[in-house]
Design a protein around this motif. Sequence first.
Motif, PDB file in Angstrom:
ATOM      1  N   SER A 258      16.041  -5.523 -17.238  1.00 42.78           N
ATOM      2  CA  SER A 258      16.204  -7.584 -16.425  1.00 42.78           C
ATOM      3  C   SER A 258      15.859  -7.418 -15.483  1.00 42.78           C
ATOM      4  O   SER A 258      15.729  -8.506 -14.612  1.00 42.78           O
ATOM      5  CB  SER A 258      17.571  -7.063 -16.385  1.00 42.78           C
ATOM      6  N   THR A 259      14.536  -6.443 -15.048  1.00 40.89           N
ATOM      7  CA  THR A 259      13.333  -6.613 -14.021  1.00 40.89           C
ATOM      8  C   THR A 259      11.785  -7.236 -14.694  1.00 40.89           C
ATOM      9  O   THR A 259      11.747  -6.432 -15.404  1.00 40.89           O
ATOM     10  CB  THR A 259      13.614  -5.731 -12.734  1.00 40.89           C
ATOM     11  N   GLY A 260      11.035  -7.071 -14.092  1.00 41.46           N
ATOM     12  CA  GLY A 260      10.262  -7.778 -14.078  1.00 41.46           C
ATOM     13  C   GLY A 260       8.565  -6.530 -13.313  1.00 41.46           C
ATOM     14  O   GLY A 260       8.069  -6.674 -12.833  1.00 41.46           O
ATOM     15  N   ILE A 261       9.539  -5.478 -13.198  1.00 40.32           N
ATOM     16  CA  ILE A 261       8.708  -4.324 -12.192  1.00 40.32           C
ATOM     17  C   ILE A 261       8.455  -3.270 -13.330  1.00 40.32           C
ATOM     18  O   ILE A 261       8.372  -2.605 -14.926  1.00 40.32           O
ATOM     19  CB  ILE A 261       9.838  -3.186 -11.647  1.00 40.32           C
ATOM     20  N   ASN A 262       6.785  -2.761 -13.572  1.00 44.59           N
ATOM     21  CA  ASN A 262       5.621  -1.685 -13.955  1.00 44.59           C
ATOM     22  C   ASN A 262       7.345  -0.388 -14.730  1.00 44.59           C
ATOM     23  O   ASN A 262       7.910   0.159 -13.302  1.00 44.59           O
ATOM     24  CB  ASN A 262       4.968  -1.422 -13.241  1.00 44.59           C
ATOM     25  N   PRO A 263       7.213  -0.227 -15.855  1.00 46.22           N
ATOM     26  CA  PRO A 263       7.811   0.756 -15.966  1.00 46.22           C
ATOM     27  C   PRO A 263       6.902   2.360 -15.971  1.00 46.22           C
ATOM     28  O   PRO A 263       7.696   3.603 -15.944  1.00 46.22           O
ATOM     29  CB  PRO A 263       8.625   0.796 -17.828  1.00 46.22           C
ATOM     30  N   ARG A 264       5.966   1.911 -15.683  1.00 43.29           N
ATOM     31  CA  ARG A 264       4.847   2.783 -15.987  1.00 43.29           C
ATOM     32  C   ARG A 264       4.440   3.364 -14.681  1.00 43.29           C
ATOM     33  O   ARG A 264       3.304   2.608 -13.906  1.00 43.29           O
ATOM     34  CB  ARG A 264       4.113   3.388 -17.009  1.00 43.29           C
ATOM     35  N   PRO A 265       5.078   3.596 -13.215  1.00 48.16           N
ATOM     36  CA  PRO A 265       4.794   3.904 -12.030  1.00 48.16           C
ATOM     37  C   PRO A 265       3.506   4.282 -11.543  1.00 48.16           C
ATOM     38  O   PRO A 265       2.817   5.195 -12.356  1.00 48.16           O
ATOM     39  CB  PRO A 265       6.261   3.674 -10.728  1.00 48.16           C
ATOM     40  N   TYR A 266       3.231   3.686 -10.166  1.00 45.18           N
ATOM     41  CA  TYR A 266       1.493   4.878 -10.063  1.00 45.18           C
ATOM     42  C   TYR A 266       1.849   6.011  -9.662  1.00 45.18           C
ATOM     43  O   TYR A 266       3.486   6.197  -8.867  1.00 45.18           O
ATOM     44  CB  TYR A 266       1.602   3.547  -8.758  1.00 45.18           C
ATOM     45  N   PRO A 267       1.462   6.635  -9.421  1.00 44.63           N
ATOM     46  CA  PRO A 267       1.839   8.030  -9.382  1.00 44.63           C
ATOM     47  C   PRO A 267       1.265   8.115  -7.794  1.00 44.63           C
ATOM     48  O   PRO A 267       0.482   9.102  -7.501  1.00 44.63           O
ATOM     49  CB  PRO A 267       1.049   9.287 -10.007  1.00 44.63           C
ATOM     50  N   ALA A 268       1.646   7.686  -6.708  1.00 38.34           N
ATOM     51  CA  ALA A 268       2.016   7.944  -5.380  1.00 38.34           C
ATOM     52  C   ALA A 268       1.995   9.089  -4.508  1.00 38.34           C
ATOM     53  O   ALA A 268       3.076   9.707  -5.411  1.00 38.34           O
ATOM     54  CB  ALA A 268       2.883   6.852  -4.576  1.00 38.34           C
ATOM     55  N   PRO A 269       1.784   9.316  -3.684  1.00 44.25           N
ATOM     56  CA  PRO A 269       1.704  10.233  -3.192  1.00 44.25           C
ATOM     57  C   PRO A 269       2.565  10.281  -1.819  1.00 44.25           C
ATOM     58  O   PRO A 269       2.794   9.470  -1.199  1.00 44.25           O
ATOM     59  CB  PRO A 269       0.788  10.759  -2.295  1.00 44.25           C
ATOM     60  N   ARG A 270       3.719  11.896  -1.887  1.00 43.61           N
ATOM     61  CA  ARG A 270       4.695  11.407  -0.937  1.00 43.61           C
ATOM     62  C   ARG A 270       3.670  11.596   0.448  1.00 43.61           C
ATOM     63  O   ARG A 270       2.693  12.163   0.979  1.00 43.61           O
ATOM     64  CB  ARG A 270       5.292  12.761  -1.138  1.00 43.61           C
ATOM     65  N   ALA A 271       4.836  11.489   1.433  1.00 40.90           N
ATOM     66  CA  ALA A 271       4.471  11.394   2.934  1.00 40.90           C
ATOM     67  C   ALA A 271       4.587  12.925   2.984  1.00 40.90           C
ATOM     68  O   ALA A 271       5.137  13.583   2.567  1.00 40.90           O
ATOM     69  CB  ALA A 271       5.498  10.281   4.143  1.00 40.90           C
ATOM     70  N   THR A 272       3.700  13.447   3.907  1.00 39.27           N
ATOM     71  CA  THR A 272       3.972  14.395   4.199  1.00 39.27           C
ATOM     72  C   THR A 272       4.914  14.983   4.943  1.00 39.27           C
ATOM     73  O   THR A 272       6.068  14.301   5.835  1.00 39.27           O
ATOM     74  CB  THR A 272       2.911  15.104   5.066  1.00 39.27           C
ATOM     75  N   LEU A 273       5.497  16.191   5.025  1.00 43.71           N
ATOM     76  CA  LEU A 273       7.280  16.370   5.869  1.00 43.71           C
ATOM     77  C   LEU A 273       6.991  16.364   7.217  1.00 43.71           C
ATOM     78  O   LEU A 273       7.884  16.111   7.793  1.00 43.71           O
ATOM     79  CB  LEU A 273       7.330  18.148   5.636  1.00 43.71           C
ATOM     80  N   ALA A 274       5.583  16.192   8.121  1.00 47.02           N
ATOM     81  CA  ALA A 274       5.533  15.801   8.946  1.00 47.02           C
ATOM     82  C   ALA A 274       5.296  14.329   9.632  1.00 47.02           C
ATOM     83  O   ALA A 274       6.158  13.845  10.828  1.00 47.02           O
ATOM     84  CB  ALA A 274       4.245  16.034   9.653  1.00 47.02           C
ATOM     85  N   GLU A 275       5.284  14.076   8.613  1.00 47.49           N
ATOM     86  CA  GLU A 275       5.265  11.937   8.666  1.00 47.49           C
ATOM     87  C   GLU A 275       6.950  11.818   8.534  1.00 47.49           C
ATOM     88  O   GLU A 275       7.172  10.619   9.276  1.00 47.49           O
ATOM     89  CB  GLU A 275       4.237  11.918   7.865  1.00 47.49           C
ATOM     90  N   ARG A 276       7.732  12.247   7.014  1.00 48.03           N
ATOM     91  CA  ARG A 276       8.559  11.837   8.009  1.00 48.03           C
ATOM     92  C   ARG A 276       9.296  12.267   8.562  1.00 48.03           C
ATOM     93  O   ARG A 276      10.895  11.557   8.869  1.00 48.03           O
ATOM     94  CB  ARG A 276       9.281  12.556   5.885  1.00 48.03           C
ATOM     95  N   ALA A 277       9.345  13.296   9.545  1.00 52.04           N
ATOM     96  CA  ALA A 277       9.982  13.806  10.483  1.00 52.04           C
ATOM     97  C   ALA A 277       9.557  12.836  11.590  1.00 52.04           C
ATOM     98  O   ALA A 277      10.323  13.086  12.512  1.00 52.04           O
ATOM     99  CB  ALA A 277       9.872  15.407  10.628  1.00 52.04           C
ATOM    100  N   ARG A 278       8.773  12.049  11.203  1.00 55.06           N
ATOM    101  CA  ARG A 278       8.779  11.618  12.954  1.00 55.06           C
ATOM    102  C   ARG A 278       7.767   9.928  12.864  1.00 55.06           C
ATOM    103  O   ARG A 278       8.371   9.405  11.054  1.00 55.06           O
ATOM    104  CB  ARG A 278       6.941  11.997  13.581  1.00 55.06           C
ATOM    105  N   LEU A 279       8.351   9.542  13.988  1.00 56.67           N
ATOM    106  CA  LEU A 279       8.486   7.740  13.258  1.00 56.67           C
ATOM    107  C   LEU A 279       6.654   7.227  12.819  1.00 56.67           C
ATOM    108  O   LEU A 279       6.120   7.668  12.935  1.00 56.67           O
ATOM    109  CB  LEU A 279       8.541   6.826  14.619  1.00 56.67           C
ATOM    110  N   PRO A 280       6.938   6.482  12.408  1.00 55.59           N
ATOM    111  CA  PRO A 280       5.411   5.979  11.935  1.00 55.59           C
ATOM    112  C   PRO A 280       4.742   5.644  12.527  1.00 55.59           C
ATOM    113  O   PRO A 280       4.944   4.636  13.659  1.00 55.59           O
ATOM    114  CB  PRO A 280       5.836   4.968  11.157  1.00 55.59           C
ATOM    115  N   GLN A 281       3.512   5.824  13.065  1.00 56.08           N
ATOM    116  CA  GLN A 281       2.441   5.709  13.452  1.00 56.08           C
ATOM    117  C   GLN A 281       1.636   4.141  13.631  1.00 56.08           C
ATOM    118  O   GLN A 281       1.597   4.084  12.241  1.00 56.08           O
ATOM    119  CB  GLN A 281       1.215   6.733  14.016  1.00 56.08           C
TER     120      GLN A 281
END
Length: 326
Positions: free
Chosen positions: A35-58
């Motif tokens: 029902s949407t126009g979203i690519n069904p095979r997503p980009y294999p994006a990296p996750r943010a690191t634990l340290a990046e998720r634990a703090r405010l974005p720089q």
Amino acid sequence: MPATAALDTFSRHGGRLTAAGAAFPAAPQPWLDLSTGINPRPYPAPRATLAERARLPQPEALRALEAAAAQAFGAPSARVAAVSGSEAAIRMLPGLLGVGRVAIAADTYGGHAEAWRAAGAEITGSPVAADAWVVVRPNNPDGRVAEAADLLDSAAKRWTVVDEAFVETTPQLSLAGQAGGRLVVLRSFGKFFGLAGLRLGFVIADEGVIARQRAQLGDWPVCAEAIAAGLAAYADVAWADRTRARLARDAQRLDLLLGRAGLEVVGGTSLFRLARGAHAPTIFQRLAAAGVLCRPFDDPHLLRFGLPGRPADWARLAAALSGDLP
């Protein structure tokens, strides 16, 4: 659920799987959401690191993301600002631009009219006497492309907002590199890269508009996960090129399936196809009963289909369209 009620429930926008499950409780699980126009095979994006998720974005990371996006768009980085999805920009722009009369076509993405109407603007179909003109290019749902010359001429007279949510499949059409003055361009990340849940988009505009937007959103407009994914995706030109070619092939394959089901493809992009048929409501019901959700419209003869991803999804759609269900 009666056909008319189902069409009314799902005609506003796609992706309403919870509502689909409630309307069609006997449908097999999991749902195949077309029902949407979203690519069904997503980009294999990296996750943010634990340290990046634990703090405010720089702020440096945010600026790096905006610079990477600007390079991909062919726009100056000073005119590019990240937002939490292009929908957030759509809802914010009426307040930033502050105009009273805006031209928006009736047969386009309804979120634009909702946003301007909520801000108290008068909606008209013609830009001639309007203070602003909003155009989706390529248009959702029919894929038509407004003439660039008309939009640039309009921007010399009024605010002109060009929503390029689906332009990534045909980037040569983009006006992002010419944004500025009274031309504002919106870009979406999640549709082409298949990561809509990250909620990432961009506004490309005059530095004054960008400054007002940043003042309104504050220092953290997007999350660490969106920054990490965007930095990687916009730099991966090879993946984007391969994906555009694959989406074009898949759109042609979908056209064949829809044609065999008696539907006429009347528009779209390589991320979605708009089809017309006298029996479209019946097809919608048949697909939903099979756990396949497409997008109906107020015009009951129209249906929009996104692309299946896995081979099993293609087979499931083909079986549901043909009525050959287990």
